[in-house]
Design a protein around this motif. Structure first.
Motif, PDB file in Angstrom:
ATOM      1  N   GLY A  91      42.874  96.897 101.599  1.00 41.13           N
ATOM      2  CA  GLY A  91      42.490  96.633 100.227  1.00 41.13           C
ATOM      3  C   GLY A  91      43.595  95.880  99.504  1.00 41.13           C
ATOM      4  N   THR A  93      44.944  95.181  95.218  1.00 42.82           N
ATOM      5  CA  THR A  93      44.744  95.377  93.792  1.00 42.82           C
ATOM      6  C   THR A  93      45.564  94.341  93.040  1.00 42.82           C
ATOM      7  N   THR A 109      42.023  94.957  85.679  1.00 44.42           N
ATOM      8  CA  THR A 109      42.491  95.430  86.975  1.00 44.42           C
ATOM      9  C   THR A 109      41.362  95.200  87.967  1.00 44.42           C
ATOM     10  N   GLN A 110      41.685  94.520  89.058  1.00 40.00           N
ATOM     11  CA  GLN A 110      40.707  94.238  90.113  1.00 40.00           C
ATOM     12  C   GLN A 110      41.169  94.931  91.391  1.00 40.00           C
ATOM     13  N   VAL A 111      40.247  95.625  92.036  1.00 40.09           N
ATOM     14  CA  VAL A 111      40.538  96.282  93.306  1.00 40.09           C
ATOM     15  C   VAL A 111      39.525  95.765  94.317  1.00 40.09           C
ATOM     16  N   ARG A 146      41.101 104.665  87.871  1.00 38.79           N
ATOM     17  CA  ARG A 146      41.717 105.102  89.127  1.00 38.79           C
ATOM     18  C   ARG A 146      40.885 106.196  89.793  1.00 38.79           C
ATOM     19  N   VAL A 149      37.765 104.547  91.303  1.00 35.32           N
ATOM     20  CA  VAL A 149      38.084 103.860  92.557  1.00 35.32           C
ATOM     21  C   VAL A 149      38.299 104.873  93.680  1.00 35.32           C
TER      22      VAL A 149
END
Length: 166
Positions: A91, A93, A109-111, A146, A149
């Motif tokens: 992954g 972020t 924020t991109q994950v 968080r 996710v």
């Protein structure tokens, strides 16, 4: 290069967040959207599910997202970018600082999480989880994102599982 795909996902919507129909919310192409009531800009979480038939590294996929977003923003800076996960499910972020054409400052924020496909890594599925808010709201609401996710998972033969299913 990326196509939309259906995937049985489970997750919990954070307390205080309201799920919306993505098409009705003006966010076509995502599988899930939730908003949090705030004055001014409405903080939102989106979840996109895309099949990637190419072997593009996640840094390249994240760069594509920055490029797309940069076309619509007056200002866009990548504040940070970090690898997360492990080799079987890598992954990435990244945190972006943006300013809209109307002058609203935002933090995003991109994950990006990889779900290996049935045909190996080339047929992988990439989840794109995004949280967008004004800076002060982002400070308060980042823990919710968080938790969101951390709770996203692919359901395997568990139709009675917890959370939402896409």
């Amino acid at each position: 290069m990326a196509g939309t795909v259906s995937l049985p996902l489970g997750f919990d919507v954070p307390e205080g967040w309201t799920p919306l129909d993505p098409a009705g919310a003006g966010v076509p192409g995502v599988a899930f959207v939730a908003v949090h009531p705030e004055p001014g800009f409405t903080p939102n979480i989106t979840l996109g599910v895309r099949q990637r038939p190419d072997p593009a590294p996640l840094a390249e996929i994240a760069g594509e997202a920055v490029e797309r977003l940069g076309r619509t923003m007056a200002l866009l800076d990548v504040v940070s970018r970090h690898d997360v996960g492990d080799p079987t499910a890598p992954g990435l972020t990244q945190v972006l600082r943006m300013r809209t054409g109307e002058g609203t400052d935002l933090v995003q924020t991109q994950v990006f999480l990889t779900v290996p496909g049935a045909d190996g890594p080339i047929a992988r599925v990439v989840l794109e989880l995004v949280f967008t808010a004004e800076p002060e709201a982002a400070k308060r609401l980042t823990p919710d994102f968080r938790r969101f996710v951390a709770g996203v998972h692919v359901r395997r033969n568990d139709p009675a599982g917890e959370g939402e299913q896409l």
